[in-house]
Scaffold this motif. Structure first.
Motif, PDB file in Angstrom:
ATOM      1  N   ILE A  79       3.356  -2.116  -2.984  1.00 21.92           N
ATOM      2  CA  ILE A  79       3.567  -0.763  -3.224  1.00 21.92           C
ATOM      3  C   ILE A  79       4.981  -0.563  -3.117  1.00 21.92           C
ATOM      4  CG2 ILE A  79       3.278   0.069  -0.900  1.00 21.92           C
ATOM      5  CD1 ILE A  79       1.918   2.638  -2.349  1.00 21.92           C
ATOM      6  N   GLY A  80       5.749   0.615  -3.857  1.00 20.43           N
ATOM      7  CA  GLY A  80       7.201   0.670  -3.643  1.00 20.43           C
ATOM      8  C   GLY A  80       7.559   2.044  -4.446  1.00 20.43           C
ATOM      9  N   GLU A  91      10.255   6.366  -8.443  1.00 21.90           N
ATOM     10  CA  GLU A  91       9.041   6.211  -9.031  1.00 21.90           C
ATOM     11  C   GLU A  91       8.064   5.329  -8.158  1.00 21.90           C
ATOM     12  OE1 GLU A  91       7.194   3.688 -13.088  1.00 21.90           O
ATOM     13  OE2 GLU A  91       9.089   4.404 -13.058  1.00 21.90           O
ATOM     14  N   LEU A  92       6.657   6.002  -7.984  1.00 22.19           N
ATOM     15  CA  LEU A  92       5.877   5.447  -7.225  1.00 22.19           C
ATOM     16  C   LEU A  92       5.315   4.160  -8.215  1.00 22.19           C
ATOM     17  CD1 LEU A  92       4.234   4.994  -4.635  1.00 22.19           C
ATOM     18  CD2 LEU A  92       2.618   6.889  -5.475  1.00 22.19           C
ATOM     19  N   GLY A  93       5.168   2.907  -7.656  1.00 22.69           N
ATOM     20  CA  GLY A  93       4.519   1.923  -8.312  1.00 22.69           C
ATOM     21  C   GLY A  93       3.618   1.068  -7.344  1.00 22.69           C
ATOM     22  N   PHE A  94       2.426   0.273  -7.612  1.00 20.76           N
ATOM     23  CA  PHE A  94       1.755  -0.571  -6.927  1.00 20.76           C
ATOM     24  C   PHE A  94       0.915  -1.280  -7.676  1.00 20.76           C
ATOM     25  CE2 PHE A  94       0.074   3.967  -7.196  1.00 20.76           C
ATOM     26  CZ  PHE A  94      -0.934   3.624  -8.279  1.00 20.76           C
ATOM     27  N   TRP A  95       0.547  -2.508  -6.962  1.00 23.56           N
ATOM     28  CA  TRP A  95      -0.510  -3.207  -7.565  1.00 23.56           C
ATOM     29  C   TRP A  95      -1.474  -3.661  -6.322  1.00 23.56           C
ATOM     30  CZ3 TRP A  95      -0.937  -7.958  -5.654  1.00 23.56           C
ATOM     31  CH2 TRP A  95       0.395  -8.814  -5.396  1.00 23.56           C
ATOM     32  N   VAL A  96      -2.764  -4.066  -6.364  1.00 23.06           N
ATOM     33  CA  VAL A  96      -3.696  -4.411  -5.504  1.00 23.06           C
ATOM     34  C   VAL A  96      -4.313  -5.612  -6.063  1.00 23.06           C
ATOM     35  CG1 VAL A  96      -5.732  -3.823  -4.060  1.00 23.06           C
ATOM     36  CG2 VAL A  96      -3.953  -2.177  -4.381  1.00 23.06           C
ATOM     37  N   ALA A  97      -4.443  -6.730  -5.002  1.00 19.03           N
ATOM     38  CA  ALA A  97      -5.233  -7.928  -5.463  1.00 19.03           C
ATOM     39  C   ALA A  97      -6.627  -7.574  -5.796  1.00 19.03           C
ATOM     40  CB  ALA A  97      -5.203  -8.815  -4.498  1.00 19.03           C
ATOM     41  N   ALA A  98      -7.331  -8.419  -6.569  1.00 18.50           N
ATOM     42  CA  ALA A  98      -8.776  -7.845  -7.243  1.00 18.50           C
ATOM     43  C   ALA A  98      -9.622  -7.970  -6.083  1.00 18.50           C
ATOM     44  CB  ALA A  98      -8.877  -9.192  -8.123  1.00 18.50           C
ATOM     45  N   VAL A 106      -4.962   1.845  -2.293  1.00 25.74           N
ATOM     46  CA  VAL A 106      -3.812   2.442  -3.181  1.00 25.74           C
ATOM     47  C   VAL A 106      -3.538   3.772  -2.330  1.00 25.74           C
ATOM     48  CG1 VAL A 106      -2.984   3.301  -5.121  1.00 25.74           C
ATOM     49  CG2 VAL A 106      -4.036   1.126  -4.983  1.00 25.74           C
ATOM     50  N   ARG A 107      -4.608   4.545  -2.190  1.00 22.90           N
ATOM     51  CA  ARG A 107      -4.279   5.695  -1.924  1.00 22.90           C
ATOM     52  C   ARG A 107      -4.131   6.069  -0.339  1.00 22.90           C
ATOM     53  NH1 ARG A 107      -8.824  11.014  -2.086  1.00 22.90           N
ATOM     54  NH2 ARG A 107      -7.143  12.501  -1.241  1.00 22.90           N
ATOM     55  N   GLU A 108      -4.479   4.936   0.452  1.00 23.17           N
ATOM     56  CA  GLU A 108      -4.069   5.122   1.928  1.00 23.17           C
ATOM     57  C   GLU A 108      -2.568   4.525   2.032  1.00 23.17           C
ATOM     58  OE1 GLU A 108      -5.318   3.031   6.130  1.00 23.17           O
ATOM     59  OE2 GLU A 108      -6.656   3.122   4.543  1.00 23.17           O
ATOM     60  N   ALA A 109      -2.209   3.371   1.441  1.00 22.70           N
ATOM     61  CA  ALA A 109      -0.787   3.058   1.430  1.00 22.70           C
ATOM     62  C   ALA A 109       0.187   4.131   0.500  1.00 22.70           C
ATOM     63  CB  ALA A 109      -0.665   1.830   0.604  1.00 22.70           C
ATOM     64  N   SER A 110      -0.372   4.783  -0.417  1.00 18.72           N
ATOM     65  CA  SER A 110       0.535   5.590  -1.065  1.00 18.72           C
ATOM     66  C   SER A 110       0.859   6.956  -0.334  1.00 18.72           C
ATOM     67  CB  SER A 110       0.021   6.210  -2.213  1.00 18.72           C
ATOM     68  OG  SER A 110      -0.336   4.925  -3.325  1.00 18.72           O
ATOM     69  N   GLU A 111      -0.336   7.323   0.543  1.00 14.32           N
ATOM     70  CA  GLU A 111       0.360   8.473   1.260  1.00 14.32           C
ATOM     71  C   GLU A 111       1.173   8.211   2.224  1.00 14.32           C
ATOM     72  OE1 GLU A 111      -3.756   9.322   2.759  1.00 14.32           O
ATOM     73  OE2 GLU A 111      -4.263  10.514   1.029  1.00 14.32           O
ATOM     74  N   ALA A 112       1.265   7.109   2.878  1.00 12.03           N
ATOM     75  CA  ALA A 112       2.264   6.609   3.931  1.00 12.03           C
ATOM     76  C   ALA A 112       3.608   6.681   3.101  1.00 12.03           C
ATOM     77  CB  ALA A 112       1.740   5.477   4.773  1.00 12.03           C
ATOM     78  N   VAL A 113       3.847   6.009   2.226  1.00 14.64           N
ATOM     79  CA  VAL A 113       4.982   5.881   1.292  1.00 14.64           C
ATOM     80  C   VAL A 113       5.452   7.272   0.841  1.00 14.64           C
ATOM     81  CG1 VAL A 113       6.012   4.802  -0.702  1.00 14.64           C
ATOM     82  CG2 VAL A 113       4.515   3.543   0.592  1.00 14.64           C
ATOM     83  N   ILE A 114       4.620   8.063   0.405  1.00  9.13           N
ATOM     84  CA  ILE A 114       4.997   9.352  -0.042  1.00  9.13           C
ATOM     85  C   ILE A 114       5.544  10.198   1.078  1.00  9.13           C
ATOM     86  CG2 ILE A 114       4.251  11.479  -0.826  1.00  9.13           C
ATOM     87  CD1 ILE A 114       2.247   9.605  -2.787  1.00  9.13           C
ATOM     88  N   ALA A 145      -5.977  11.886  -7.439  1.00  9.54           N
ATOM     89  CA  ALA A 145      -6.558  12.124  -6.207  1.00  9.54           C
ATOM     90  C   ALA A 145      -5.212  12.444  -5.007  1.00  9.54           C
ATOM     91  CB  ALA A 145      -7.222  10.796  -5.553  1.00  9.54           C
ATOM     92  N   LEU A 146      -3.978  11.830  -5.389  1.00  9.92           N
ATOM     93  CA  LEU A 146      -2.823  11.966  -4.429  1.00  9.92           C
ATOM     94  C   LEU A 146      -1.991  13.287  -4.714  1.00  9.92           C
ATOM     95  CD1 LEU A 146      -1.612   8.183  -4.726  1.00  9.92           C
ATOM     96  CD2 LEU A 146      -2.106   9.539  -2.476  1.00  9.92           C
ATOM     97  N   GLY A 147      -2.637  13.882  -5.685  1.00  5.88           N
ATOM     98  CA  GLY A 147      -1.994  15.208  -6.201  1.00  5.88           C
ATOM     99  C   GLY A 147      -0.895  15.370  -7.371  1.00  5.88           C
ATOM    100  N   PHE A 148      -0.625  14.082  -7.702  1.00  3.76           N
ATOM    101  CA  PHE A 148       0.237  14.130  -8.891  1.00  3.76           C
ATOM    102  C   PHE A 148      -0.162  14.762  -9.930  1.00  3.76           C
ATOM    103  CE2 PHE A 148       1.592  10.407  -6.559  1.00  3.76           C
ATOM    104  CZ  PHE A 148       3.057  10.413  -7.186  1.00  3.76           C
ATOM    105  N   ARG A 149       0.578  15.874 -10.500  1.00  2.00           N
ATOM    106  CA  ARG A 149       0.355  16.512 -11.622  1.00  2.00           C
ATOM    107  C   ARG A 149       0.784  15.834 -12.970  1.00  2.00           C
ATOM    108  NH1 ARG A 149       0.224  18.977  -6.696  1.00  2.00           N
ATOM    109  NH2 ARG A 149       0.005  20.931  -6.749  1.00  2.00           N
TER     110      ARG A 149
END
Length: 188
Positions: A79-80, A91-98, A106-114, A145-149
């Motif tokens: 995530i970055g 810009e928020l970007g991410f990928w998660v291993a299958a 993604v949501r949990e990591a994104s909340e911390a990064v945001i 879910a993170l609140g992005f418009r």
């Protein structure tokens, strides 16, 4: 800037290291990552080594802030905050291993990064953008879910790891926005 370590209830986000290169390489063999991200495809092992070295350089000049997402000590994804500029946006970007998908990572990591990106004692960003290829509904559901418009569809604006161009969705989140899940005008 020295890399920042972020922690959540289940995750540790820290700069990727040389010891992550094999796990990064293995995860990036997933065709979905090459299709929906800018990760090169096919993804060679040397790309993982180069990526780890580049993330250290990006932390040094703070052009990008990239974290390895770790759950129970194992690499789950990346995530970055990318394209950090003097304008106070990123810009928020991410990928998660299958094998890790569908676990709320993604949501949990994104909340911390945001939180870190908007914090007055960190980057103090004003705006975050999220972009994804049209059809990447998993990423869109996370952004919603993170609140992005939702702001619209950008025609042929994105290029994936195969070099193919595609239409892209774009959404934003301002530091002053509440982060409640949003309704978007597209079907997901």
């Amino acid at each position: 800037m020295l890399p920042v370590v972020l922690r959540t209830a289940r995750l540790e986000l820290s700069a990727p290291t040389a010891s992550d290169a094999q796990a990064i390489h293995d995860a990036c063999q997933d065709p979905a990552i090459g299709h929906f991200t800018t990760v090169p495809s096919p993804y060679l092992r040397r790309y993982a080594d180069e990526f780890v070295a580049q993330t250290a350089e990006h932390w040094d000049d703070l052009s990008h802030a990239t974290w390895a997402i770790r759950r129970d000590g194992a690499l789950s994804g990346m995530i970055g905050l990318h394209h950090l500029q003097e304008t106070g946006s990123a810009e928020l970007g991410f990928w998660v291993a299958a094998p890790e998908r569908g676990r709320g990572i993604v949501r949990e990591a994104s909340e911390a990064v945001i939180d870190w990106g908007f914090a007055t004692d960190a980057l103090e960003l004003v705006r975050l953008e999220w972009r994804a290829a049209v059809g990447n509904t998993a990423s869109a559901r996370a952004a919603k879910a993170l609140g992005f418009r939702f702001e619209g569809t950008l025609r042929q604006a994105l290029r994936n790891g195969h070099g193919e161009r595609s239409d892209g969705w774009i959404a934003s989140l301002l530091a002053t926005d509440d982060r409640t899940p949003q309704e978007w005008p597209i079907a997901l």
